[in-house]
Design a protein around this motif. Structure first.
Motif, PDB file in Angstrom:
ATOM      1  N   GLY A 186      12.890  22.597 -11.308  1.00  0.00           N
ATOM      2  CA  GLY A 186      14.172  22.087 -11.638  1.00  0.00           C
ATOM      3  C   GLY A 186      14.510  21.766 -13.156  1.00  0.00           C
ATOM      4  N   THR A 187      13.478  21.401 -14.087  1.00  0.00           N
ATOM      5  CA  THR A 187      13.825  21.156 -15.463  1.00  0.00           C
ATOM      6  C   THR A 187      12.518  21.740 -16.159  1.00  0.00           C
ATOM      7  OG1 THR A 187      12.482  19.008 -15.606  1.00  0.00           O
ATOM      8  CG2 THR A 187      14.813  19.009 -14.959  1.00  0.00           C
ATOM      9  N   MET A 204      18.097  23.549 -17.573  1.00  0.00           N
ATOM     10  CA  MET A 204      18.549  22.671 -16.599  1.00  0.00           C
ATOM     11  C   MET A 204      19.705  22.989 -15.992  1.00  0.00           C
ATOM     12  SD  MET A 204      18.366  18.534 -16.576  1.00  0.00           S
ATOM     13  CE  MET A 204      19.663  17.876 -15.784  1.00  0.00           C
ATOM     14  N   LEU A 205      20.752  23.351 -16.643  1.00  0.00           N
ATOM     15  CA  LEU A 205      21.778  23.730 -16.104  1.00  0.00           C
ATOM     16  C   LEU A 205      21.841  24.890 -15.037  1.00  0.00           C
ATOM     17  CD1 LEU A 205      24.199  23.045 -19.118  1.00  0.00           C
ATOM     18  CD2 LEU A 205      24.155  21.790 -16.979  1.00  0.00           C
ATOM     19  N   MET A 206      20.992  25.758 -15.396  1.00  0.00           N
ATOM     20  CA  MET A 206      20.866  26.942 -14.559  1.00  0.00           C
ATOM     21  C   MET A 206      19.776  26.608 -13.528  1.00  0.00           C
ATOM     22  SD  MET A 206      21.726  30.263 -14.386  1.00  0.00           S
ATOM     23  CE  MET A 206      20.365  31.125 -13.614  1.00  0.00           C
ATOM     24  N   ALA A 207      18.802  25.974 -13.911  1.00  0.00           N
ATOM     25  CA  ALA A 207      17.392  25.964 -12.898  1.00  0.00           C
ATOM     26  C   ALA A 207      17.497  24.830 -11.946  1.00  0.00           C
ATOM     27  CB  ALA A 207      16.406  25.559 -13.712  1.00  0.00           C
ATOM     28  N   PHE A 208      18.322  23.743 -12.355  1.00  0.00           N
ATOM     29  CA  PHE A 208      18.233  22.606 -11.246  1.00  0.00           C
ATOM     30  C   PHE A 208      19.268  23.011 -10.149  1.00  0.00           C
ATOM     31  CE2 PHE A 208      16.744  18.404 -10.749  1.00  0.00           C
ATOM     32  CZ  PHE A 208      17.860  17.652 -10.021  1.00  0.00           C
ATOM     33  N   PRO A 209      20.152  23.653 -10.118  1.00  0.00           N
ATOM     34  CA  PRO A 209      20.975  24.142  -9.071  1.00  0.00           C
ATOM     35  C   PRO A 209      20.301  25.258  -8.309  1.00  0.00           C
ATOM     36  CG  PRO A 209      22.560  24.183 -10.986  1.00  0.00           C
ATOM     37  CD  PRO A 209      21.039  23.739 -11.464  1.00  0.00           C
TER      38      PRO A 209
END
Lengths: 445, 152
Positions: free
Chosen positions: A394-395, A422-427
């Protein structure tokens, strides 16, 4: 034989629950701030638990899961030795050539190779082996390494989820529950494969289809001679032999009545023997000393300290209490509990280290055995494993492998920043948990 | 006997910190030296070693900690190096590690200078009384002087 300490009183006559929880929260908090090395914090916390009278030394030692420790140490020795053979570099370069250095093909191959290695080795080692070669190949192809490093991070956490030995949470769960190497593979392998494949889809749409490299640059990479990476073929044969033996051991463990810790340690000792049997005593000493020096002692001592701290709050009854609260809150509903564990584990694991979290959750879930059937409890373990392992994506701080890649990327002049990642990974991580939810529903609920 | 006795290199060259690494490399090759002093407005700022320039040509993945340990599999790889030459043209000397060396002045005794030269394996800067850069003292220069003095 040291007599067990009284449960009713800790130091200064304070309640052991209060004392142990205070030490636990403090330990955890300092670890999260990362101001002091976590192994030191864990050991200090462990010592305080004992001095404060929550546990005595014998109980503390009993709480240290030596199966996990010996499995980790044994595998670290085996990997440290195998690494010197250059086989990992060989595989990475070979993978690049198989797809003729096509940028998208390369990304897929490196992700698959990372996932496979992560399933058998720890994630940090895997990315330390794959990331530098990735940087070189992207340098040669003159493309941005960012999509590749991003995929390597995801692949390492996803791949590691599929086996008993792939990720420390699984090692700990397997150790506490007796779930075997085969159990993990059969129960988590399928969903991991699906998650890996699905994760590549958005990566293709965001980066993949725009990646391109000139024919000359690709020819340069095709001219790499991966055979030159194998520096010592005798070492390679010995290492591969022992790894094959150890994996076979893991697969057969349950049927031969043996545990992974023993298998890993024995494998390590066997490989050390093969490396030194023909040397003089002094050289043997030197070689073995050097290999033992490559073990991640910080991780090992962190585990040791952590186990004692968790044993402290467990003895004081905090985890029983937490288990009851959870069951109360979910109304004892199995489906809700399963999903709660999955999603909460995932979100928490994306921001805090999953190892202390899992160490704490294991006794909690074990306490629920009064409320759920053994079959149901097993599902809760899969739920915990999926959440804790996949959540790490996620982060940047979700998993150690992420931070290692970020560190390497920064030093290579291609930093991976926290927020963009994070903006790419969390979703993407949440999507993988959604896939896991569907899987759990189809298979167990 | 102090350094006053030695005649230093005729025209001490000293590049400014904004000089590109490529230009500095050309100077090194022209003058057949491995080190070039760096001065900021006449004041000594440090030394560039030819090894630092070579380092910049290596792939980043081999330079970082925990990076690649050997590059044998790369084969020829000249194309990789060639693409880094344009980085050299864009990078000023100030971005490369300038060695922090002890400085000498005209009153430094020869014996002390000899010891320092041995210890630091690089030519050392000689400054005048006002701290302005006068020239570099290399081992060759010192040894040539000593060999004459000792009558060998």
């Amino acid at each position: 034989m040291t007599p067990p300490s009284a449960v009713s009183e800790a130091i200064f006559g304070l309640s052991p629950l209060l004392v142990s929880l205070t030490i636990f929260v403090l330990t955890y908090a300092v670890i999260v701030t990362e101001k002091i090395n976590r192994s030191v914090v864990a050991l200090l916390g462990a010592g305080l638990m004992i001095f404060a009278g929550v546990l005595n030394q014998a109980e503390a030692f009993h709480g240290i899961d030596l199966n996990t420790i010996s499995l980790l140490t044994g595998m670290m020795v085996i990997v440290a030795i195998t690494q010197k053979s250059g086989v990992f570099q060989y595989v990475a370069v070979k993978a690049a050539k198989v797809v003729k250095a096509d940028p998208w093909g390369l990304l897929v191959m490196l992700s698959v190779v990372t996932a496979l290695f992560s399933a058998l080795l720890d994630n940090v080692t895997t990315v330390l082996l794959i990331a530098p070669v990735t940087l070189l190949i992207t340098d040669a192809l003159r493309i941005s390494p960012y999509p590749y490093l991003f995929s390597v991070i995801f692949a390492s956490n996803i791949g590691g989820t599929s086996t008993l030995i792939g990720d420390p949470p699984n090692i700990m769960i397997g150790s506490a529950t007796g779930l075997t190497f085969n159990d993990f593979l059969f129960n988590l392998g399928p969903v991991v494969a699906v998650v890996m494949a699905l994760t590549l889809i958005p990566i293709y749409f965001i980066w993949g289809r725009k990646l391109s490299a000139s024919a000359e640059d690709r020819a340069l990479v095709m001219a790499f001679n991966e055979r030159q990476s194998i520096t010592d073929s005798r070492l390679l044969k010995q290492a591969l032999f022992v790894i094959a033996l150890v994996i076979t051991g893991f697969v057969l463990a349950h049927s031969i009545g043996q545990e992974p810790g023993t298998i890993a340690m024995f494998g390590a000792a066997l490989l050390l023997l093969l490396r030194v049997y023909d040397k003089q005593a002094e050289d043997q000493s030197h070689a073995i000393h050097h290999t033992f020096g490559e073990v991640e002692w910080i991780t090992i001592f962190f585990f040791i300290g952590l186990f004692v701290v968790v044993a402290g709050i467990e003895k004081a009854g905090a985890l029983d209490f937490m288990a009851h609260k959870i069951v109360e809150w979910t109304g004892g509903d199995f489906t809700i509990t399963t999903y709660a564990i999955l999603w909460v584990s995932a979100v928490l694991s994306s921001v805090v280290d999953n190892i202390p979290f899992v160490a704490t959750m294991i006794p909690v879930i074990q306490s629920m055995s009064g409320t759920f059937t053994p079959q149901q409890i097993e599902t809760l373990w899969w739920s915990l494993s999926l959440g804790a392992c996949l959540g790490g994506n996620g982060t940047l701080v979700g998993a150690s492998a992420n931070l290692v890649v970020a560190g390497l990327a920064e030093r290579a002049g291609q930093p991976i920043r926290f927020l963009p990642f994070m903006l790419m990974a969390f979703p993407l991580m949440l999507a993988s948990i959604a896939v896991s939810s569907v899987y759990l529903w189809l298979r167990y609920l | 006997m102090t350094l006053r006795a030695i005649t230093l290199l005729p025209e001490p060259i000293c590049v400014s910190p904004d000089t590109s690494l490529l230009e500095t490399l050309h100077l090194m090759l022209e003058r057949r030296v491995n080190h070039i002093p760096v001065c900021d407005g006449g004041i000594w700022a440090g030394l560039v070693d030819i090894n630092d320039i070579l380092y910049e040509l290596l792939p980043v993945s081999a330079r970082v900690e925990h990076g690649l340990k050997d590059l044998r599999f790369v084969g020829d790889g000249v194309a990789l190096i060639a693409s880094h030459f344009k980085d050299l043209a864009n990078k000023p000397v100030r971005e490369v590690e300038l060695h922090d060396l002890p400085t000498l002045d005209e009153d430094t005794p020869l014996l002390e200078a000899a010891l320092l030269l041995h210890r630091h394996v690089a030519p050392l800067p000689v400054l005048d009384a006002n701290g302005k850069f006068k020239g570099m003292l290399s081992r060759r220069t010192l040894l040539a002087h000593l060999i004459k003095k000792a009558g060998n």
